[in-house]
Design a protein around this motif. Structure first.
Motif, PDB file in Angstrom:
ATOM      1  N   ILE A 212      21.302   3.806  -5.163  1.00 35.16           N
ATOM      2  CA  ILE A 212      19.855   3.878  -5.353  1.00 35.16           C
ATOM      3  C   ILE A 212      19.528   5.360  -5.489  1.00 35.16           C
ATOM      4  O   ILE A 212      19.716   6.128  -4.546  1.00 35.16           O
ATOM      5  CB  ILE A 212      19.090   3.268  -4.161  1.00 35.16           C
ATOM      6  CG1 ILE A 212      19.482   1.803  -3.970  1.00 35.16           C
ATOM      7  CG2 ILE A 212      17.582   3.398  -4.353  1.00 35.16           C
ATOM      8  CD1 ILE A 212      18.920   1.180  -2.694  1.00 35.16           C
ATOM      9  N   SER A 213      19.074   5.786  -6.645  1.00 36.62           N
ATOM     10  CA  SER A 213      18.941   7.212  -6.915  1.00 36.62           C
ATOM     11  C   SER A 213      17.488   7.630  -7.111  1.00 36.62           C
ATOM     12  O   SER A 213      16.574   6.803  -7.172  1.00 36.62           O
ATOM     13  CB  SER A 213      19.755   7.596  -8.154  1.00 36.62           C
ATOM     14  OG  SER A 213      19.239   6.947  -9.305  1.00 36.62           O
ATOM     15  N   ASN A 214      17.307   8.947  -7.182  1.00 34.64           N
ATOM     16  CA  ASN A 214      16.022   9.569  -7.494  1.00 34.64           C
ATOM     17  C   ASN A 214      14.958   9.260  -6.433  1.00 34.64           C
ATOM     18  O   ASN A 214      13.798   9.002  -6.753  1.00 34.64           O
ATOM     19  CB  ASN A 214      15.522   9.144  -8.880  1.00 34.64           C
ATOM     20  CG  ASN A 214      14.426  10.047  -9.406  1.00 34.64           C
ATOM     21  OD1 ASN A 214      14.409  11.247  -9.138  1.00 34.64           O
ATOM     22  ND2 ASN A 214      13.500   9.476 -10.156  1.00 34.64           N
ATOM     23  N   VAL A 215      15.364   9.281  -5.169  1.00 37.66           N
ATOM     24  CA  VAL A 215      14.408   9.080  -4.081  1.00 37.66           C
ATOM     25  C   VAL A 215      13.722  10.414  -3.813  1.00 37.66           C
ATOM     26  O   VAL A 215      14.331  11.363  -3.331  1.00 37.66           O
ATOM     27  CB  VAL A 215      15.100   8.563  -2.808  1.00 37.66           C
ATOM     28  CG1 VAL A 215      14.089   8.371  -1.694  1.00 37.66           C
ATOM     29  CG2 VAL A 215      15.835   7.262  -3.098  1.00 37.66           C
ATOM     30  N   ARG A 216      12.460  10.505  -4.136  1.00 37.77           N
ATOM     31  CA  ARG A 216      11.661  11.705  -3.938  1.00 37.77           C
ATOM     32  C   ARG A 216      10.215  11.362  -4.250  1.00 37.77           C
ATOM     33  O   ARG A 216       9.914  10.264  -4.736  1.00 37.77           O
ATOM     34  CB  ARG A 216      12.144  12.857  -4.826  1.00 37.77           C
ATOM     35  CG  ARG A 216      12.111  12.573  -6.312  1.00 37.77           C
ATOM     36  CD  ARG A 216      12.860  13.625  -7.109  1.00 37.77           C
ATOM     37  NE  ARG A 216      12.750  13.365  -8.533  1.00 37.77           N
ATOM     38  CZ  ARG A 216      11.921  14.025  -9.357  1.00 37.77           C
ATOM     39  NH1 ARG A 216      11.130  14.988  -8.872  1.00 37.77           N
ATOM     40  NH2 ARG A 216      11.867  13.735 -10.637  1.00 37.77           N
ATOM     41  N   LEU A 217       9.308  12.283  -3.974  1.00 37.76           N
ATOM     42  CA  LEU A 217       7.889  11.990  -4.125  1.00 37.76           C
ATOM     43  C   LEU A 217       7.518  11.677  -5.567  1.00 37.76           C
ATOM     44  O   LEU A 217       6.647  10.852  -5.824  1.00 37.76           O
ATOM     45  CB  LEU A 217       7.058  13.171  -3.614  1.00 37.76           C
ATOM     46  CG  LEU A 217       7.208  13.478  -2.124  1.00 37.76           C
ATOM     47  CD1 LEU A 217       6.337  14.661  -1.724  1.00 37.76           C
ATOM     48  CD2 LEU A 217       6.881  12.259  -1.280  1.00 37.76           C
ATOM     49  N   GLU A 218       8.190  12.348  -6.527  1.00 38.30           N
ATOM     50  CA  GLU A 218       7.892  12.108  -7.937  1.00 38.30           C
ATOM     51  C   GLU A 218       8.754  11.013  -8.537  1.00 38.30           C
ATOM     52  O   GLU A 218       8.627  10.715  -9.732  1.00 38.30           O
ATOM     53  CB  GLU A 218       8.094  13.405  -8.744  1.00 38.30           C
ATOM     54  CG  GLU A 218       7.220  14.567  -8.322  1.00 38.30           C
ATOM     55  CD  GLU A 218       7.790  15.318  -7.126  1.00 38.30           C
ATOM     56  OE1 GLU A 218       7.129  16.260  -6.643  1.00 38.30           O
ATOM     57  OE2 GLU A 218       8.900  14.958  -6.663  1.00 38.30           O
ATOM     58  N   GLY A 219       9.633  10.426  -7.765  1.00 39.34           N
ATOM     59  CA  GLY A 219      10.537   9.399  -8.263  1.00 39.34           C
ATOM     60  C   GLY A 219      10.355   8.074  -7.537  1.00 39.34           C
ATOM     61  O   GLY A 219       9.248   7.538  -7.469  1.00 39.34           O
ATOM     62  N   LEU A 220      11.440   7.553  -6.968  1.00 35.08           N
ATOM     63  CA  LEU A 220      11.400   6.296  -6.239  1.00 35.08           C
ATOM     64  C   LEU A 220      10.848   6.544  -4.835  1.00 35.08           C
ATOM     65  O   LEU A 220      11.340   7.416  -4.114  1.00 35.08           O
ATOM     66  CB  LEU A 220      12.804   5.702  -6.153  1.00 35.08           C
ATOM     67  CG  LEU A 220      12.931   4.296  -5.571  1.00 35.08           C
ATOM     68  CD1 LEU A 220      12.266   3.269  -6.480  1.00 35.08           C
ATOM     69  CD2 LEU A 220      14.395   3.942  -5.352  1.00 35.08           C
ATOM     70  N   SER A 221       9.850   5.798  -4.432  1.00 37.98           N
ATOM     71  CA  SER A 221       9.200   6.010  -3.139  1.00 37.98           C
ATOM     72  C   SER A 221      10.119   5.623  -1.982  1.00 37.98           C
ATOM     73  O   SER A 221      11.064   4.852  -2.147  1.00 37.98           O
ATOM     74  CB  SER A 221       7.909   5.200  -3.047  1.00 37.98           C
ATOM     75  OG  SER A 221       8.205   3.802  -2.982  1.00 37.98           O
ATOM     76  N   TYR A 222       9.819   6.148  -0.790  1.00 37.49           N
ATOM     77  CA  TYR A 222      10.611   5.814   0.396  1.00 37.49           C
ATOM     78  C   TYR A 222      10.554   4.318   0.685  1.00 37.49           C
ATOM     79  O   TYR A 222      11.572   3.689   1.006  1.00 37.49           O
ATOM     80  CB  TYR A 222      10.090   6.577   1.616  1.00 37.49           C
ATOM     81  CG  TYR A 222      10.028   8.071   1.436  1.00 37.49           C
ATOM     82  CD1 TYR A 222      11.082   8.777   0.871  1.00 37.49           C
ATOM     83  CD2 TYR A 222       8.901   8.789   1.828  1.00 37.49           C
ATOM     84  CE1 TYR A 222      11.026  10.147   0.697  1.00 37.49           C
ATOM     85  CE2 TYR A 222       8.825  10.161   1.668  1.00 37.49           C
ATOM     86  CZ  TYR A 222       9.887  10.844   1.103  1.00 37.49           C
ATOM     87  OH  TYR A 222       9.819  12.201   0.944  1.00 37.49           O
ATOM     88  N   GLY A 223       9.373   3.739   0.577  1.00 33.65           N
ATOM     89  CA  GLY A 223       9.229   2.308   0.852  1.00 33.65           C
ATOM     90  C   GLY A 223      10.019   1.455  -0.112  1.00 33.65           C
ATOM     91  O   GLY A 223      10.667   0.483   0.288  1.00 33.65           O
ATOM     92  N   MET A 224       9.990   1.816  -1.406  1.00 26.12           N
ATOM     93  CA  MET A 224      10.724   1.046  -2.398  1.00 26.12           C
ATOM     94  C   MET A 224      12.228   1.194  -2.191  1.00 26.12           C
ATOM     95  O   MET A 224      12.984   0.221  -2.307  1.00 26.12           O
ATOM     96  CB  MET A 224      10.351   1.513  -3.804  1.00 26.12           C
ATOM     97  CG  MET A 224      10.910   0.653  -4.905  1.00 26.12           C
ATOM     98  SD  MET A 224      10.106  -0.967  -4.987  1.00 26.12           S
ATOM     99  CE  MET A 224       8.525  -0.483  -5.672  1.00 26.12           C
ATOM    100  N   ALA A 225      12.675   2.415  -1.887  1.00 27.09           N
ATOM    101  CA  ALA A 225      14.104   2.634  -1.651  1.00 27.09           C
ATOM    102  C   ALA A 225      14.579   1.842  -0.439  1.00 27.09           C
ATOM    103  O   ALA A 225      15.649   1.219  -0.467  1.00 27.09           O
ATOM    104  CB  ALA A 225      14.377   4.124  -1.455  1.00 27.09           C
ATOM    105  N   ALA A 226      13.793   1.864   0.648  1.00 30.13           N
ATOM    106  CA  ALA A 226      14.163   1.108   1.842  1.00 30.13           C
ATOM    107  C   ALA A 226      14.190  -0.389   1.556  1.00 30.13           C
ATOM    108  O   ALA A 226      15.079  -1.114   2.028  1.00 30.13           O
ATOM    109  CB  ALA A 226      13.187   1.416   2.973  1.00 30.13           C
ATOM    110  N   HIS A 227      13.234  -0.868   0.773  1.00 25.73           N
ATOM    111  CA  HIS A 227      13.180  -2.287   0.419  1.00 25.73           C
ATOM    112  C   HIS A 227      14.427  -2.702  -0.356  1.00 25.73           C
ATOM    113  O   HIS A 227      15.044  -3.734  -0.058  1.00 25.73           O
ATOM    114  CB  HIS A 227      11.922  -2.544  -0.418  1.00 25.73           C
ATOM    115  CG  HIS A 227      11.782  -3.940  -0.910  1.00 25.73           C
ATOM    116  ND1 HIS A 227      11.407  -4.992  -0.103  1.00 25.73           N
ATOM    117  CD2 HIS A 227      11.989  -4.479  -2.149  1.00 25.73           C
ATOM    118  CE1 HIS A 227      11.379  -6.115  -0.808  1.00 25.73           C
ATOM    119  NE2 HIS A 227      11.723  -5.827  -2.050  1.00 25.73           N
ATOM    120  N   ARG A 228      14.821  -1.906  -1.320  1.00 18.11           N
ATOM    121  CA  ARG A 228      16.007  -2.229  -2.112  1.00 18.11           C
ATOM    122  C   ARG A 228      17.279  -2.158  -1.279  1.00 18.11           C
ATOM    123  O   ARG A 228      18.185  -2.976  -1.423  1.00 18.11           O
ATOM    124  CB  ARG A 228      16.096  -1.277  -3.310  1.00 18.11           C
ATOM    125  CG  ARG A 228      15.042  -1.525  -4.365  1.00 18.11           C
ATOM    126  CD  ARG A 228      15.187  -0.587  -5.543  1.00 18.11           C
ATOM    127  NE  ARG A 228      14.258  -0.946  -6.609  1.00 18.11           N
ATOM    128  CZ  ARG A 228      14.120  -0.255  -7.737  1.00 18.11           C
ATOM    129  NH1 ARG A 228      14.861   0.831  -7.942  1.00 18.11           N
ATOM    130  NH2 ARG A 228      13.263  -0.641  -8.661  1.00 18.11           N
TER     131      ARG A 228
END
Length: 272
Positions: A212-228
């Protein structure tokens, strides 16, 4: 062209509001405008700085402790940053002292754990400094109900993705999640990557991991990354595998799955 300006009018300029990509930069004669050239040099300097920024593990350990999370500090077989960049293989294995530290911890806490979270500086310690704690906060909120046992958060200096396999194997972990700074781009010097592995052991290839890549404020959100990530972990436990045979099919509220009940994957194909 405005006769008072050497820079011709750029009809594509409005597109720059839609993407951070370097498009519609304009020109002055046959060259880039000075502003665009300076912006490029600044972005390149940010990327280089991110690669060489030291890992502030002391601050991260303190913040984890304040949130009630124990941690272990380890290092890879790479002796310094220069060797780390030239010898990727050394970043994939623990230094023998660190490996022995994990063996001692495992002996003192027999039985293994469900999950080992590993944090490594990778190629951008900046990404780790900015995003590790917010992401773990969101992840812990969603994971608490699952009842997984967890090892202390393992911090690895000069670490690469595969070092999590050795950490997981030594701790007897059923799953590992690696949080690591990704290679900086010219618009993303602070991108965090997550690598999930089921049944970790030394020698696994990337085919056995989910990314799961591009976790950052301008990319994938923390909530979405945690969900995935939670979806992958639950499916991995059910199917006892990870990697190319485990697809990220987490249901996310979007145009493809709206309140009207359209579940066919394309809002344009909904029943009339």
């Amino acid at each position: 062209m405005d006769r008072h300006s050497p820079t011709p009018e750029n009809p594509w300029l409005a597109l720059r509001n839609l993407t951070p990509a370097r498009i519609a930069l304009g020109r002055t004669g046959i060259s880039l405008p000075t502003g665009a050239q300076l912006d490029f040099q600044y972005a390149h300097a940010q990327a280089r700085d991110a690669v060489h920024l030291p890992f502030d593990h002391a601050s991260l350990r303190q913040q984890l402790s304040e949130r009630g999370r124990d941690s272990l500090l380890l290092r890879s077989a790479a002796s310094d940053r220069h060797q780390y960049l030239q010898r990727p293989d050394l970043g994939r294995r623990l230094h023998e002292d660190s490996a022995q530290q994990l063996r001692a911890h495992a002996q003192a806490n027999p039985g293994g754990v469900d999950l080992a979270i590993v944090v490594a500086d990778g190629l951008s310690a900046l990404a780790v400094h900015r995003h590790t704690l917010p992401l773990l906060t969101r992840f812990d909120e969603q994971a608490a109900a699952d009842g997984w046992s967890r090892a202390p958060v393992v911090l690895v200096e000069q670490g690469r993705v595969a070092v999590a396999d050795e950490v997981g194997e030594l701790l007897g972990a059923r799953m590992t999640v690696m949080l690591i700074g990704e290679r900086p781009g010219l618009s993303s010097p602070d991108s965090l990557g997550l690598y999930f592995t089921y049944a970790p052991k030394v020698g696994l290839t990337d085919a056995y991991r989910n990314c799961i890549s591009n976790v950052r404020l301008e990319g994938l959100s923390y909530g979405m990354a945690a969900h995935r990530l939670l979806y992958l972990m639950r499916e991995a436990c059910r199917r006892q595998l990870s990697g190319v045979n485990l697809k990220d099919e987490a249901e996310i509220q979007s145009l493809e799955s709206d309140d009207s009940g359209n579940k066919n994957g394309n809002f344009l194909l909904g029943e009339g």
